[in-house]
Design a protein around this motif. Structure first.
Motif, short mmCIF file in Angstrom:
data_model
loop_
_atom_site.label_atom_id
_atom_site.label_comp_id
_atom_site.label_asym_id
_atom_site.label_seq_id
_atom_site.Cartn_x
_atom_site.Cartn_y
_atom_site.Cartn_z
N LEU A 5 0.81 -1.22 0.00
CA LEU A 5 0.00 0.00 0.00
C LEU A 5 0.84 1.27 0.00
CD1 LEU A 5 -2.94 1.12 0.73
CD2 LEU A 5 -2.17 1.01 3.08
N SER A 6 1.99 1.23 0.71
CA SER A 6 2.80 2.45 0.89
C SER A 6 3.47 2.91 -0.41
CB SER A 6 3.86 2.21 1.97
OG SER A 6 4.81 1.26 1.50
N LYS A 7 3.44 2.06 -1.42
CA LYS A 7 4.11 2.41 -2.69
C LYS A 7 3.28 3.39 -3.53
CE LYS A 7 7.69 -0.66 -2.97
NZ LYS A 7 8.43 -0.26 -1.78
N THR A 8 2.00 3.50 -3.21
CA THR A 8 1.12 4.38 -3.98
C THR A 8 0.47 5.39 -3.04
OG1 THR A 8 0.56 2.42 -5.25
CG2 THR A 8 -0.78 4.36 -5.69
N ASN A 9 0.40 6.66 -3.46
CA ASN A 9 -0.26 7.65 -2.62
C ASN A 9 -1.76 7.38 -2.57
OD1 ASN A 9 2.00 9.08 -1.93
ND2 ASN A 9 1.85 10.49 -3.67
N SER A 10 -2.29 7.27 -1.35
CA SER A 10 -3.74 7.20 -1.16
C SER A 10 -4.03 7.58 0.29
CB SER A 10 -4.29 5.80 -1.47
OG SER A 10 -4.16 4.95 -0.35
N ILE A 11 -5.27 7.87 0.56
CA ILE A 11 -5.68 8.25 1.92
C ILE A 11 -5.39 7.12 2.92
CG2 ILE A 11 -8.07 7.48 1.52
CD1 ILE A 11 -7.08 10.50 3.69
N ALA A 12 -5.34 5.88 2.42
CA ALA A 12 -5.13 4.74 3.32
C ALA A 12 -3.78 4.84 4.04
CB ALA A 12 -5.25 3.44 2.55
N ASN A 13 -2.79 5.48 3.40
CA ASN A 13 -1.49 5.64 4.08
C ASN A 13 -1.61 6.54 5.31
OD1 ASN A 13 0.17 4.06 2.32
ND2 ASN A 13 -0.09 5.65 0.78
N ALA A 163 -2.14 -7.70 6.16
CA ALA A 163 -1.50 -7.18 7.38
C ALA A 163 -1.30 -5.68 7.25
CB ALA A 163 -0.15 -7.87 7.61
N ALA A 164 -1.42 -4.98 8.38
CA ALA A 164 -1.20 -3.52 8.36
C ALA A 164 0.29 -3.23 8.20
CB ALA A 164 -1.74 -2.90 9.64
N ILE A 165 1.12 -3.91 9.00
CA ILE A 165 2.56 -3.72 8.92
C ILE A 165 3.26 -5.08 8.95
CG2 ILE A 165 4.60 -2.67 10.00
CD1 ILE A 165 2.80 -0.47 11.01
N ALA A 166 4.18 -5.25 8.03
CA ALA A 166 4.97 -6.48 7.97
C ALA A 166 6.44 -6.14 8.13
CB ALA A 166 4.73 -7.18 6.63
N SER A 167 7.22 -7.10 8.58
CA SER A 167 8.68 -6.94 8.56
C SER A 167 9.20 -7.65 7.31
CB SER A 167 9.31 -7.58 9.81
OG SER A 167 9.29 -8.99 9.67
N THR A 168 10.38 -7.26 6.89
CA THR A 168 10.99 -7.93 5.73
C THR A 168 11.14 -9.42 6.02
OG1 THR A 168 12.23 -5.90 5.45
CG2 THR A 168 12.95 -7.75 4.14
N TRP A 184 -1.24 -8.71 1.03
CA TRP A 184 -1.75 -7.34 0.95
C TRP A 184 -1.28 -6.61 2.20
CZ3 TRP A 184 -4.65 -6.42 -3.53
CH2 TRP A 184 -5.01 -7.56 -4.24
N LEU A 185 -0.31 -5.71 2.05
CA LEU A 185 0.37 -5.12 3.20
C LEU A 185 0.27 -3.60 3.21
CD1 LEU A 185 3.59 -7.30 2.80
CD2 LEU A 185 1.59 -7.80 4.23
N GLY A 186 0.09 -3.04 4.43
CA GLY A 186 0.05 -1.58 4.55
C GLY A 186 1.42 -0.98 4.39
N ALA A 187 2.44 -1.65 4.92
CA ALA A 187 3.82 -1.18 4.82
C ALA A 187 4.75 -2.34 5.16
CB ALA A 187 4.07 -0.02 5.78
N ILE A 188 5.98 -2.24 4.68
CA ILE A 188 6.99 -3.25 5.04
C ILE A 188 8.15 -2.52 5.72
CG2 ILE A 188 8.54 -5.05 4.19
CD1 ILE A 188 6.68 -5.34 1.74
N ASP A 189 8.43 -2.90 6.98
CA ASP A 189 9.52 -2.29 7.74
C ASP A 189 10.72 -3.25 7.76
OD1 ASP A 189 7.70 -0.29 8.21
OD2 ASP A 189 7.58 -0.60 10.38
N GLU A 190 11.90 -2.66 7.76
CA GLU A 190 13.13 -3.46 7.63
C GLU A 190 13.54 -4.21 8.90
OE1 GLU A 190 15.17 -3.85 4.92
OE2 GLU A 190 13.61 -2.80 3.77
N GLU A 191 13.28 -3.58 10.06
CA GLU A 191 13.92 -4.11 11.28
C GLU A 191 12.95 -4.71 12.29
OE1 GLU A 191 16.70 -1.38 13.14
OE2 GLU A 191 16.92 -0.41 11.18
N MET A 192 13.54 -5.46 13.25
CA MET A 192 12.79 -5.94 14.41
C MET A 192 13.67 -5.83 15.66
SD MET A 192 10.34 -9.11 13.50
CE MET A 192 11.43 -10.15 12.60
#
Ligand SMILES: O=P(O)(O)OC[C@H]1O[C@H](OP(=O)(O)OP(=O)(O)O)[C@H](O)[C@@H]1O
Ligand SMILES: O=c1cc[nH]c(=O)[nH]1
Ligand SMILES: [Mg+2]
Length: 214
Positions: A5-13, A163-168, A184-192
């Motif tokens: 989701l974070s790759k495209t601009n939309s209100i969902a971000n 998922a709203a947020i996933a890790s790599t 289908w992911l809201g964002a992918i974060d690198e770290e844990m």
């Protein structure tokens, strides 16, 4: 297929940004509602990949042709944090049946954790499209364990994971173990963190939505 989701601009971000914000997220009603809105948004996106059938509808003035969903998906979630997103999906797929899986991280004395899965309550998933929602995909252990259990019990036609947020790392684990599932992911974060919390993530989704677990 991975939809980020974070790759495209939309209100969902904006919903995701509010969920991450350490001040705004303290409003648990808003936190739950943002998860729900994200569920609604993903339902709309996933709906584009489903199968449709043409129908004729009698209006007061004539007959309209429309394409409508052929079969409702089944909406599955992992308790407890998954409940608001499942509700969002259900707001859109409003005739869908639902499945519930009880699973949680059980921490051992060493600090390591295992995923304890205790119960599944589901309709017959034979031949069904299943959308499995859980806001946080950290190590991916909960998601893979629960999805595999559903797949072993039923001949599922297609699995979508939300998922709203996933890790790599979590994405890698899911891709390796559930290669046919769409993500289908809201964002992918690198770290844990050392306790496998996603960084920057948002914290503990279950606690933010429903109160700190004792
Ligand atoms: O990818 P993983 O490393 O398995 O972690 C993710 C899991 O952790 C959270 O649930 P938690 O176990 O905290 O339970 P809760 O929903 O009751 O808060 C989250 O909702 C996932 O189910
Ligand atoms: O970052 C994380 C990891 C697991 N569960 C959460 O709620 N958050
Ligand atoms: Mg959980």
């Amino acid at each position: 297929m991975i939809f980020d989701l974070s790759k495209t601009n939309s209100i969902a971000n904006t919903f995701v940004a509010e969920m991450r914000d350490e001040t705004i997220q303290k409003d648990s009603m808003r936190f739950r509602r943002n998860l729900e809105r994200l569920g609604e948004f993903f339902a709309y996106e996933i709906s584009k990949s489903l199968t449709y059938t043409e129908i004729e509808t009698q209006t007061p003035l004539g007959i309209a042709k429309s394409k409508v969903l052929k079969q409702q998906p089944v909406l599955a979630t992992i308790l407890r944090a998954g409940l608001p997103m499942q509700q969002g999906l259900l707001n859109v797929f409003d005739k869908a049946d639902c499945a519930f899986i009880t699973a949680y991280r059980k921490t051992k004395k060493s600090g390591d954790f295992i995923i304890q899965m205790e119960h599944i309550s589901a309709p017959d998933l034979e031949g069904k499209t299943v959308i499995l929602a859980d806001p946080m995909l950290a190590t991916g252990l909960s998601m893979v364990l629960c999805a595999k259990e559903l797949i072993n019990r039923y001949k599922i036609e297609k699995l979508h994971i939300v998922a709203a947020i996933a890790s790599t790392e979590g994405v890698k684990h899911v891709r390796a173990n559930l290669p046919k599932a769409n993500l289908w992911l809201g964002a992918i974060d690198e770290e844990m963190t050392s306790k496998s919390y996603i960084v920057p993530g948002l914290g503990d989704a279950g606690d933010l939505a429903f109160g700190v677990k004792a």
